[in-house]
Design an enzyme around this catalytic site. Sequence first.
Site, PDB file in Angstrom:
ATOM      1  N   GLN B  80      -3.130 -10.387   5.359  1.00  0.00           N
ATOM      2  CA  GLN B  80      -3.092 -11.325   4.094  1.00  0.00           C
ATOM      3  C   GLN B  80      -3.735 -12.451   4.193  1.00  0.00           C
ATOM      4  OE1 GLN B  80      -0.956  -9.326   2.257  1.00  0.00           O
ATOM      5  NE2 GLN B  80       0.527  -8.410   3.385  1.00  0.00           N
ATOM      6  N   GLU B 124      -0.101  -5.684 -10.918  1.00  0.00           N
ATOM      7  CA  GLU B 124       0.242  -4.699 -10.073  1.00  0.00           C
ATOM      8  C   GLU B 124       0.812  -3.456 -11.166  1.00  0.00           C
ATOM      9  OE1 GLU B 124       0.524  -3.754  -6.553  1.00  0.00           O
ATOM     10  OE2 GLU B 124       1.523  -1.871  -7.585  1.00  0.00           O
ATOM     11  N   ASP B 155      -2.524  -2.090 -15.543  1.00  0.00           N
ATOM     12  CA  ASP B 155      -3.598  -1.520 -14.768  1.00  0.00           C
ATOM     13  C   ASP B 155      -4.618  -2.640 -14.960  1.00  0.00           C
ATOM     14  OD1 ASP B 155      -5.944  -0.446 -14.535  1.00  0.00           O
ATOM     15  OD2 ASP B 155      -5.756   1.156 -15.709  1.00  0.00           O
ATOM     16  N   ASP B 173      -6.382  -6.198  -3.839  1.00  0.00           N
ATOM     17  CA  ASP B 173      -5.562  -5.955  -2.541  1.00  0.00           C
ATOM     18  C   ASP B 173      -4.958  -4.119  -2.652  1.00  0.00           C
ATOM     19  OD1 ASP B 173      -3.994  -5.415  -0.341  1.00  0.00           O
ATOM     20  OD2 ASP B 173      -2.299  -6.678  -1.158  1.00  0.00           O
ATOM     21  N   SER B 174      -5.801  -3.369  -2.946  1.00  0.00           N
ATOM     22  CA  SER B 174      -5.506  -2.063  -3.122  1.00  0.00           C
ATOM     23  C   SER B 174      -5.133  -1.369  -2.068  1.00  0.00           C
ATOM     24  CB  SER B 174      -6.600  -1.401  -3.793  1.00  0.00           C
ATOM     25  OG  SER B 174      -7.701  -1.204  -2.918  1.00  0.00           O
ATOM     26  N   SER B 175      -4.655   0.018  -2.257  1.00  0.00           N
ATOM     27  CA  SER B 175      -4.393   0.923  -1.149  1.00  0.00           C
ATOM     28  C   SER B 175      -5.992   1.812  -1.006  1.00  0.00           C
ATOM     29  CB  SER B 175      -3.273   2.052  -1.487  1.00  0.00           C
ATOM     30  OG  SER B 175      -3.334   2.309  -2.750  1.00  0.00           O
ATOM     31  N   ASP B 176      -5.777   2.551  -0.370  1.00  0.00           N
ATOM     32  CA  ASP B 176      -7.259   3.265   0.075  1.00  0.00           C
ATOM     33  C   ASP B 176      -7.543   4.439  -1.194  1.00  0.00           C
ATOM     34  OD1 ASP B 176      -7.492   2.469   2.831  1.00  0.00           O
ATOM     35  OD2 ASP B 176      -5.766   3.156   3.031  1.00  0.00           O
ATOM     36  N   TYR B 241      -3.588  -0.499  11.090  1.00  0.00           N
ATOM     37  CA  TYR B 241      -4.520   0.050  10.211  1.00  0.00           C
ATOM     38  C   TYR B 241      -5.452   1.072  10.953  1.00  0.00           C
ATOM     39  CZ  TYR B 241      -3.247  -2.819   6.133  1.00  0.00           C
ATOM     40  OH  TYR B 241      -2.762  -3.453   5.248  1.00  0.00           O
TER      41      TYR B 241
END
Lengths: 304, 304
Positions: B80, B124, B155, B173-176, B241
Amino acid sequence: MFKATTVIVQTSMDAMKTGWFSEINDFWPGVSLSLELENTLHREKSQYQDVLVVQTKTYGKALILDGIIQCTEKDEFAYQEMIAFLPLCSHPNPKNVLIVGGGDGGVAREVAKHPNVERIVQVEIDSTVLEVSKKYLPFMGVGLNNPKVTLNVGDGFEFMKQHTKEFDVIITDSSDPIGPAECLFQESYFSLMKTALKPGGIVCSQAGTAWMNLDHVVKTFQHCKSSFAIVDYGITSVPSYPTGQIGFVLGGLSTETNFKVPKRIFTEEELDEMNLRYYSSEVHKAAFVLPRFVEKALKSYRTT
Amino acid sequence: MFKATTVIVQTSMDAMKTGWFSEINDFWPGVSLSLELENTLHREKSQYQDVLVVQTKTYGKALILDGIIQCTEKDEFAYQEMIAFLPLCSHPNPKNVLIVGGGDGGVAREVAKHPNVERIVQVEIDSTVLEVSKKYLPFMGVGLNNPKVTLNVGDGFEFMKQHTKEFDVIITDSSDPIGPAECLFQESYFSLMKTALKPGGIVCSQAGTAWMNLDHVVKTFQHCKSSFAIVDYGITSVPSYPTGQIGFVLGGLSTETNFKVPKRIFTEEELDEMNLRYYSSEVHKAAFVLPRFVEKALKSYRTT
């Protein structure tokens, strides 16, 4: 593009596929790295430890001692290059180098690349590791056959008692402080290394990960400081090690030593010729820039 | 001192104790990180994904989406702080910030600390993540309640189409790129961010690990470069991670941007006041010093 697996939650490891090696140890409780296996290449109980060589699916060949991953073909260069070149490039003229441990040969492979190094003496306690590495892990084992290298099977502690003021650099490439290598993290070991060094000499020891074992890092750092004028802690990224990061404690006899600024700067062409895939002079400097929580823990002990 | 476990070799994960969460995904094949669990705090299937919050034995609370660890209490600050302060400190005056994703609130918590930031808009897509984080992960969720923050459920792509030249910094800050976040790594996304930025604006996107997904890193880097004058890739260490390391692709509209040299330098006292445990100006600079194999892969695309 990438298919998320349907097995998204494991409330138990029992739910996982078979054919994985899992590293479980009290030194890093509650977390475990697993590598998927293709097959076991060799397994043997030596005089000192359980020696296992496996072929993994995506990390290449791996050496595992007493259930702890020592190196994998995928990422070993990050470790070997850094434990070798951080001390070597901090010394004005590293001609004579002692390696304690490092039985897989990876450190010898890297140390031999440095143009100033004339002679490498290596002391490894477990001859089985040497044999197994030469046979099954030739990408590292090749280092043991380098003409600069003289191999000794024995105890590094005992060896150094017989050799005073002989080395410019001593690199301790040990396993973790939970088996035969425990004595290599003690104050007495650092004070013995001091006697084996020539004036201006430098030591570099594997010293664990600050993310998981900060107390251990601080303690090793203190032990080093009790014998050396200049002490520092440098880090590198190694995915197959716990927390994906490992650090090195470095000590210098001379107050002119400054680990943060390499004395020897290699050109890109030289780095290419030596086939260095991780180390550069910039990477050297950045290795000593520590996250604030680590910096703070070492602050009262750091000398520079 | 440390007792090596007697279970030293697992030829199958079946041999492991029950009560572990294991991350298995095709995006990082052949390797898996497992965390030992105390209990499950919450589990819910949202409109978009499987949302799981667990209490681990040694990594604190953890948020897991579609079977992938998003953050753990032990090490989330490293992620973060870096995704927030790398872009913020590279901008001369980051007043207006857009966060896309980041539903756990950790990035908002860090962005709000920067003294120049006046307004944070966050978009988000999954309201369940927001609610779950506020309730079960208050150490991150607190960021969502900061008075500087305006929350939007929706979105990010659609949101930006309605907002042009509005932001100084956009943090993704996204997921994969294997689920709902896949579109956030495409060229069209970078070109849309460009339109939402004020002159001199900066973007910073989570961009995966070079150790495992170098092709993906290079591709995201290229996509960024197609819209931005200055592009760079910075790394940080995050043990939970895959490979223990993650990187960020940063893009700047102005040729005066230089990510390697922070424009805003905080004193030690300021860093303490903001409770920064990972980031410092020196850590900022070091983040852009890349291992040679990564540097080489990006070389032809890097702008500085």
